[in-house]
Design an enzyme around this catalytic site. Structure first.
Site, short mmCIF file in Angstrom:
data_model
loop_
_atom_site.label_atom_id
_atom_site.label_comp_id
_atom_site.label_asym_id
_atom_site.label_seq_id
_atom_site.Cartn_x
_atom_site.Cartn_y
_atom_site.Cartn_z
N GLY A 23 11.53 -16.47 -24.55
CA GLY A 23 11.18 -16.83 -25.96
C GLY A 23 9.45 -16.79 -25.92
N ASP A 24 8.78 -16.72 -24.49
CA ASP A 24 7.36 -16.60 -24.51
C ASP A 24 7.32 -15.13 -25.08
OD1 ASP A 24 4.74 -16.75 -23.78
OD2 ASP A 24 5.39 -15.83 -21.85
#
Length: 132
Positions: A23-24
């Site tokens: 997700g980063d």
């Protein structure tokens, strides 16, 4: 992009911090793409503007803005990310900010891995004015 969504049990087997690391990257790419689409052409300008948007403080603010809009399933992922045991908190971030940033990253990773890209884009649009 993924060739096919991952089954829920495989995503869960990864652990929330692994999902948050995906997700980063997804969040970072979306911010960079938004900046370029907005006319920021020089790499150094994209980098400078990205740094002010992809950090614990900015992501925590975005996470808090999204939290009331989440479905029950999304909120459960968000909570798991927020409550994950993290040891390496950057000096520039308070623990609470880092926890909310991790929640946002976990949510974005989970949406991406599960193939829910429309919902991912929908949620990103809510916070896009903060990222462009």
């Amino acid at each position: 992009m993924l060739s096919a969504p991952m089954p829920e049990e495989r995503i869960n087997a990864l652990g929330v911090l692994a999902v948050a690391s995906v997700g980063d990257s997804v969040y970072d790419l979306m911010v960079r793409a938004r900046l370029c689409a907005g006319g920021i052409a020089k790499a150094e300008n994209v980098h400078t503007m990205r740094v002010s948007r992809v950090n614990a403080r900015a992501q925590a603010k975005a996470a808090k803005r999204l939290a009331p809009l989440l479905t029950d399933e999304e909120a459960a992922v968000f909570r798991r990310g927020r409550n994950a045991e993290t040891k390496n908190i950057p000096q520039a971030a308070a623990r609470a900010e880092y926890q909310y940033a991790t929640a946002l990253e976990a949510l974005f990773g989970w949406l991406y891995l599960s193939g829910r890209e429309d919902r991912l884009r929908e949620l990103f649009e809510v916070i896009a004015d903060e990222t462009a």
